[in-house]
Design a protein around this motif. Structure first.
Motif, short mmCIF file in Angstrom:
data_model
loop_
_atom_site.label_atom_id
_atom_site.label_comp_id
_atom_site.label_asym_id
_atom_site.label_seq_id
_atom_site.Cartn_x
_atom_site.Cartn_y
_atom_site.Cartn_z
N ALA A 553 -1.63 97.11 -19.94
CA ALA A 553 -2.25 96.48 -21.11
C ALA A 553 -1.89 97.22 -22.38
N ALA A 554 -1.80 98.54 -22.29
CA ALA A 554 -1.45 99.34 -23.48
C ALA A 554 0.00 99.08 -23.90
N ALA A 555 0.88 98.91 -22.91
CA ALA A 555 2.30 98.70 -23.22
C ALA A 555 2.58 97.29 -23.72
N ASP A 556 1.81 96.30 -23.25
CA ASP A 556 2.08 94.92 -23.61
C ASP A 556 0.76 94.16 -23.74
N PRO A 557 -0.06 94.48 -24.74
CA PRO A 557 -1.41 93.91 -24.82
C PRO A 557 -1.44 92.40 -25.02
N LEU A 558 -0.49 91.86 -25.79
CA LEU A 558 -0.54 90.43 -26.11
C LEU A 558 -0.29 89.54 -24.90
N ARG A 559 0.36 90.08 -23.89
CA ARG A 559 0.58 89.30 -22.67
C ARG A 559 -0.39 89.69 -21.56
N THR A 560 -0.60 91.00 -21.40
CA THR A 560 -1.37 91.48 -20.25
C THR A 560 -2.86 91.19 -20.37
N ILE A 561 -3.46 91.45 -21.53
CA ILE A 561 -4.91 91.25 -21.65
C ILE A 561 -5.31 89.79 -21.47
N PRO A 562 -4.63 88.81 -22.14
CA PRO A 562 -4.98 87.41 -21.87
C PRO A 562 -4.79 87.02 -20.41
N ALA A 563 -3.73 87.52 -19.78
CA ALA A 563 -3.49 87.21 -18.37
C ALA A 563 -4.63 87.74 -17.51
N ASN A 564 -5.07 88.96 -17.78
CA ASN A 564 -6.19 89.55 -17.03
C ASN A 564 -7.47 88.74 -17.22
N VAL A 565 -7.76 88.40 -18.47
CA VAL A 565 -9.00 87.69 -18.77
C VAL A 565 -9.00 86.30 -18.13
N ILE A 566 -7.89 85.59 -18.24
CA ILE A 566 -7.83 84.23 -17.69
C ILE A 566 -7.96 84.27 -16.16
N GLY A 567 -7.18 85.15 -15.51
CA GLY A 567 -7.25 85.26 -14.06
C GLY A 567 -8.63 85.68 -13.59
N GLY A 568 -9.21 86.71 -14.24
CA GLY A 568 -10.54 87.16 -13.86
C GLY A 568 -11.59 86.08 -14.09
N ALA A 569 -11.51 85.37 -15.22
CA ALA A 569 -12.48 84.33 -15.55
C ALA A 569 -12.45 83.19 -14.55
N VAL A 570 -11.27 82.77 -14.15
CA VAL A 570 -11.16 81.68 -13.17
C VAL A 570 -11.75 82.11 -11.83
N GLY A 571 -11.38 83.32 -11.37
CA GLY A 571 -11.93 83.80 -10.11
C GLY A 571 -13.44 83.96 -10.15
N GLY A 572 -13.97 84.53 -11.26
CA GLY A 572 -15.42 84.70 -11.39
C GLY A 572 -16.15 83.37 -11.48
#
Length: 638
Positions: A553-572
């Protein structure tokens, strides 16, 4: 030559108008002419176009660096164009164009500028700053800051004046797992760069490691205490130390060590420096908010083992049958009764009092334990639960602290009696009175309302709640948003509502697992270092250690953070919509078989979130060439 020597704010353009490569070159050349840097625009454009005919100056990452030397250039400079519409530059589409203009008489000046700019643009975080900048001033400021940072890093490669000095410290986070050791490692790495000796004590989940000695403390040149929970600082015996949150040690180790050295040397900051730091920290919360957060995290840190143990034992009890622990039931089993006694009648009845006791201890030290724990037990018995326990802890701590302050002038002969009898007696009376006559009833009603509301959730409302909680958990991976979601989940857990716990654990497991899967499926989009780190994330994700995704996330925040949030949100969201519950808020894959009511469906939710995160990363990250891979490796980017 520094970048600021060749950058002029007047030579920065933000335009989203569609244009061709040639139109962009002409627009930028005309601007240089208008600003007095070029006297012969056609001559310079010819030099730039000649270079483009030899090979495209698109360098990847959505960046082009056209350049040329010409008699028509009066002064070396760089003109910058940001265009989010995208400009077709050879075979690539670019959004950032850095055009270097150098006089014909310049030696390798323009090549040095080219090298410097190229180095900057390899940093994805820096590119993201430029792409999100709204004004020319912001772009200019980002460039200057990046250049200054690079200069500082180069200086640190040499033996500095700090060489040989001794840095010591303590790091401690709420769970005592990832952030504790990340902060220690960050400080150690900074000390290594400076040629300093170092020793960082970690107050982790398994106890104190690398414990500081009296000799360490006496010889130290700088002391840092990075903590989100209370730690014992009496060991420093009056030595000055820098008191900071764990995250600051991870994010800004250079500034932390600088401040610790300045504090130790007795350096007094000027009003201007203090004002600058206040501005920088604006919005991060006051000292009261920092203390409040530390006290809460201290209580939660000590409470978590009781919650985990209690939840797992109760879940094991249910495996024998829902009513197997009841002697009056036909399902009765002695082992079920044993596990239920340990989990439900012991651990679960203790964790709110423990929460309150250690919040109070964090505020008032040892004298606060009894008032806090007794107030917490009254909250548990009176129905106000987790929220009531928190209030009892703060009330017990501050009442104890007030009484201690008011009695400190009593003769020393009586201090033993005061501390053992008077202070805990008075503080406990006040806390008990407030809990019994004032707080328990309204807090109990609030708990009942929340419980009824959450239990009534189904379908779309449960889907939304699960998405919000898991998305928050995935967003900053151990930061304040993550901790806020965790605190809500623990409050609901105390009220025996276990759906939010399941959603939160999905949100914590998906980011590292999604990153790990992406590095496996899309190898050509990750460096060798990233692929190696991806392997470790399989284990970290399975263990519910979200922090494994932080370097990505630190190296590529604009791609990694949205990907994490979307994947986590769908699973939750799926988890709560399917009425999945988890009676152990920590533990990852190890607690799912015994603490989850629908383990296979739950694992499916985690896997769906993981796959979504991995696919988003795979489709949004660009493919790396072999040369780019080597550059990334040389830069040590992870």
């Amino acid at each position: 030559m520094n970048v600021k020597d060749v950058i002029d704010k007047k030579n920065i353009i933000i335009s989203n108008t569609a244009m061709s490569k040639q139109e962009a070159i002409e627009k930028m050349s005309s601007l240089l002419g208008a600003n007095g840097y070029i006297s012969d625009i056609p001559s310079f454009q010819k030099a730039v176009n000649k270079r483009e005919e030899e090979i495209s100056t698109a360098v990847g990452y959505g960046v082009a660096i056209p350049h040329g030397k010409s008699e028509g250039v009066d002064k070396a400079t760089i003109v910058i164009l940001k265009n989010l519409s995208g400009i077709k530059w050879g075979q690539e589409i670019v959004n950032l164009v850095f055009m270097i203009a150098a006089p014909a008489s310049a030696n390798d000046e323009h090549l040095r500028m080219l090298s410097t700019i190229s180095t900057f643009l390899m940093d994805e975080t820096f590119r993201a700053k430029l792409l999100t900048a709204m004004t020319e001033d912001e772009i200019y400021k980002d460039l200057i800051e990046q250049d200054e940072t690079k200069s500082q890093e180069d200086d640190l490669k040499k033996v500095t004046e700090d060489g040989g000095k001794y840095l010591i410290g303590i790091s401690a986070c709420m769970t005592g797992i990832a952030h504790t050791y990340m902060a220690a490692q960050s400080l150690e790495n900074e000390a290594k760069k400076r040629g300093m000796k170092y020793k960082i004590q970690t107050n982790g989940s398994t106890g104190v490691e690398n414990k500081l000695t009296a000799k360490d403390i006496s010889e130290a040149d700088a002391i840092v205490v990075a903590h989100d929970v209370k730690v014992d600082t009496d060991v420093f015996e009056g030595r000055e130390f820098l008191d900071i949150p764990v995250k600051r040690a991870i994010d800004k180790p250079q500034k932390v060590v600088d401040d610790a050295l300045a504090l130790s040397s007795g350096y007094v900051k000027s009003d201007k420096e203090i004002k600058s730091e206040e501005t920088e920290d604006e919005g991060k919360g006051s000292s009261f908010a920092r203390a409040f957060y530390t006290h809460i995290m201290s209580g939660v840190s000590y409470m978590i083992p009781f919650v985990v143990v209690g939840g797992i034992f109760i879940a094991i009890s249910f495996m024998f049958g829902i009513y197997a622990s009841d002697p009056k039931s036909d399902q009765y089993n002695i082992w079920a009764a044993f596990f239920n006694e340990m989990g439900g009648n012991a651990a679960f009845k203790l964790y709110v009092p423990v929460l309150a006791a250690y919040i109070s201890w964090s505020i008032a030290d040892k004298p606060g334990l009894a008032p806090g724990m007794i107030g917490g037990m009254m909250a548990m018995n009176g129905g106000s639960g987790f929220l009531g326990g928190m209030l009892a802890g703060f009330l017990g701590g501050y009442i104890t602290k007030l009484i201690t302050k008011k009695t400190k002038n009593i003769p020393h002969t009586y201090q033993g009696l005061i501390s053992v009898l008077l202070i805990p007696l008075l503080a406990t009376f006040v806390v008990g009175f407030v809990m019994f006559f004032i707080l328990n009833t309204p807090m109990s009603n609030l708990n009942e309302f929340l419980t009824t509301w959450l239990k009534s959730m189904n379908g779309s409302s449960a889907f939304v709640m699960g998405a919000v909680l898991a998305g928050m958990m995935s967003s900053d991976m151990g930061g304040p948003i993550n901790k806020t979601a965790s605190a809500f989940g623990l409050a609901m857990f105390a009220s025996k509502i276990y759906g939010p716990s399941a959603a939160l654990m999905v949100g914590g497991m998906v980011p590292p697992l999604g990153v790990a899967l992406a590095t496996l499926l899309f190898k050509n989009k990750f460096t060798n270092q990233e692929r190696e780190a991806g392997k470790a994330n399989w284990i970290l994700g399975a263990c519910f250690i979200t922090e494994g995704a932080i370097p990505f996330a630190a190296a590529d925040p604009l791609r990694t953070i949205p990907a994490n949030v979307i994947g986590g949100a769908v699973g939750g969201a799926l988890s709560m919509m399917l009425n999945i519950t988890l009676q152990a808020p920590h533990g990852g894959i190890f607690v799912i078989p015994v603490a989850c009511n629908k383990p296979l469906l739950y694992i499916g939710c985690i896997l769906i979130g993981t796959v979504i995160t991995a696919l988003i990363l795979g489709f949004t990250k660009r493919t790396l060439s072999e040369s780019e891979m080597n550059k990334h490796m040389a830069a040590g980017i992870i």
